[in-house]
Design a protein around this motif. Sequence first.
Motif, PDB file in Angstrom:
ATOM      1  N   ILE A 311      13.987  25.878   2.118  1.00 29.77           N
ATOM      2  CA  ILE A 311      15.564  25.118   1.776  1.00 29.77           C
ATOM      3  C   ILE A 311      16.486  26.082   1.419  1.00 29.77           C
ATOM      4  O   ILE A 311      15.856  26.737  -0.032  1.00 29.77           O
ATOM      5  CB  ILE A 311      14.971  23.884   0.564  1.00 29.77           C
ATOM      6  N   LEU A 312      17.457  25.803   1.322  1.00 30.14           N
ATOM      7  CA  LEU A 312      18.414  27.041   0.976  1.00 30.14           C
ATOM      8  C   LEU A 312      19.272  26.467  -0.141  1.00 30.14           C
ATOM      9  O   LEU A 312      19.561  25.563  -0.017  1.00 30.14           O
ATOM     10  CB  LEU A 312      19.144  27.319   2.039  1.00 30.14           C
ATOM     11  N   VAL A 313      18.818  27.188  -1.291  1.00 24.62           N
ATOM     12  CA  VAL A 313      19.688  26.799  -2.687  1.00 24.62           C
ATOM     13  C   VAL A 313      20.397  28.557  -2.994  1.00 24.62           C
ATOM     14  O   VAL A 313      20.065  29.154  -3.599  1.00 24.62           O
ATOM     15  CB  VAL A 313      18.247  26.850  -3.374  1.00 24.62           C
ATOM     16  N   ASP A 314      21.840  27.379  -3.228  1.00 17.80           N
ATOM     17  CA  ASP A 314      22.810  28.544  -3.425  1.00 17.80           C
ATOM     18  C   ASP A 314      22.555  28.402  -5.097  1.00 17.80           C
ATOM     19  O   ASP A 314      23.458  26.805  -5.419  1.00 17.80           O
ATOM     20  CB  ASP A 314      23.869  28.579  -3.354  1.00 17.80           C
ATOM     21  N   ALA A 315      22.584  28.616  -6.227  1.00 19.33           N
ATOM     22  CA  ALA A 315      22.259  28.133  -7.600  1.00 19.33           C
ATOM     23  C   ALA A 315      24.059  27.886  -8.028  1.00 19.33           C
ATOM     24  O   ALA A 315      23.584  27.211  -8.695  1.00 19.33           O
ATOM     25  CB  ALA A 315      22.277  29.571  -7.847  1.00 19.33           C
ATOM     26  N   LEU A 319      24.113  24.362  -9.648  1.00 14.52           N
ATOM     27  CA  LEU A 319      23.956  24.409 -10.885  1.00 14.52           C
ATOM     28  C   LEU A 319      25.815  23.170 -11.042  1.00 14.52           C
ATOM     29  O   LEU A 319      25.655  22.289 -12.215  1.00 14.52           O
ATOM     30  CB  LEU A 319      24.696  25.833 -11.577  1.00 14.52           C
ATOM     31  N   GLU A 320      26.672  23.344  -9.899  1.00 13.98           N
ATOM     32  CA  GLU A 320      27.494  22.227  -9.988  1.00 13.98           C
ATOM     33  C   GLU A 320      27.263  20.912  -9.731  1.00 13.98           C
ATOM     34  O   GLU A 320      28.105  19.773 -10.501  1.00 13.98           O
ATOM     35  CB  GLU A 320      28.606  22.678  -8.986  1.00 13.98           C
ATOM     36  N   TYR A 321      26.033  20.247  -8.878  1.00 13.45           N
ATOM     37  CA  TYR A 321      25.473  19.259  -8.813  1.00 13.45           C
ATOM     38  C   TYR A 321      25.351  18.350 -10.034  1.00 13.45           C
ATOM     39  O   TYR A 321      25.260  17.632 -10.364  1.00 13.45           O
ATOM     40  CB  TYR A 321      24.492  19.207  -7.775  1.00 13.45           C
TER      41      TYR A 321
END
Length: 324
Positions: A311-315, A319-321
Motif C-alpha cells: 500500500i503506497l503511503v505518501d506522508a 497527514l493532510e487527510y
Amino acid sequence: MSTTVTLPRGRFAPTPSGRMHLGNAFSALMAWLSAKSQAGSMVMRIEDLDPRAKHADYAQTLMDDLGWLGLSWDEGPYYQSERYAIYQKAIERLQDMGLIYPCFCTRSELHAATAPHASDGTYLYQGTCRNLTPGQVAQKSLVRPPALRLRVPDANDPRGTISFDDLCFGHQTEVLAHECGDFLVRRSDGVVAYQLAVVVDDALMGVNQVVRGSDLLGSSARQTYLARLLGYEAPSYGHVPLLVAPGGRRLSKRDRDLDLGALRAMGVRPERIVGWLASQVGMAEPGEELAPEDLLPRFDWEKVQAHHDDILVDAESVLEYFRA
C-alpha cells in the motif's frame, strides 16, 4: 456426535525499538480482526530478545498505543527476554537430534558469498561450516565465539519441502535448501534467533494463527520446519500488505514515519486512524471513523487478498487527510 471447534488465537508481537507507525498499526488491526471476528483471543508478547531492542519504556508505549486504538488482548504481556531458559531447552533438543552445528562465518563473509533472497533479505547459506572437524571447531573457537545453525534437509529430501496455505497469499511451497539453507537458531553473541524464539513461544502460548506483514512471508517455511522438529503443530499464517513510502521503502520506526506519537500529538482521533487503515483494504469508505469493534462484521480475508499488493503511503497526503 459433537464437533470441537478450535477458535483462533492470535498474537501481538511488537519489538520495542521505537514508536509504532501506521504500518505496525495496520498489521495489528488485521491480526485482531482476524481472531476476534471468529470469537477468538489475542496474546501480547514483547519481542525484546535483542539487547538493542530492549527498552521498557518503548514496550509500555507500544501497548498504550494499541490500547488507545482499541486493540485489546486476553493474555500477557510476555517478555522474550525473560524466557531464555525455555529457548535453550529447545536448542538442546535439536542438538540431541544432531541437527545443530557451530558456525564461525562473519556477516561480511555471508554477504560476499551470495545475494540476498528478494522477498526478505535472507542470504542463502552455502554450508561453509557444516562439516568442520572437531579440531577445526576448537581452533576457530579461539578466535571468535560461534553462532549455532540448524541443518536443513538436502534439496532432494521431501522433508525439506515445506508447503502451507497463507490466508492472504494462498498456497506456498518452499525448498529450504534452495531458499535459505541452514539457518541460525542462536547468534554468535548468544542471542537466540528470531526464528527459534517465535516458534517456541507460539506453541507454548497456544497461538494457532499468526497474522503479520508480508515481509515475513519467507520466514514461515523455516518456522513450520522448526515446529515439526520440536513436535509442535505449526500455526496458520496470514501475511498482510505493507505500507510503503514512494520508491517502495517500507515505513520504519527508525525513520519515525507517521508514528502514532506524532499523530496523537496532532490530536488525531483513534477512530479516524482505524477507519483510514480499514479503507486501505476495502473494509471502510474513505472518511469513515470507526472503532475496531465496528469492523468485526466487515472483516473478510477475501478483501485482504484483493488488496495484497503493498500500500503506497505518501506522508504529506496522509497527514493532510488526518488534519482535515
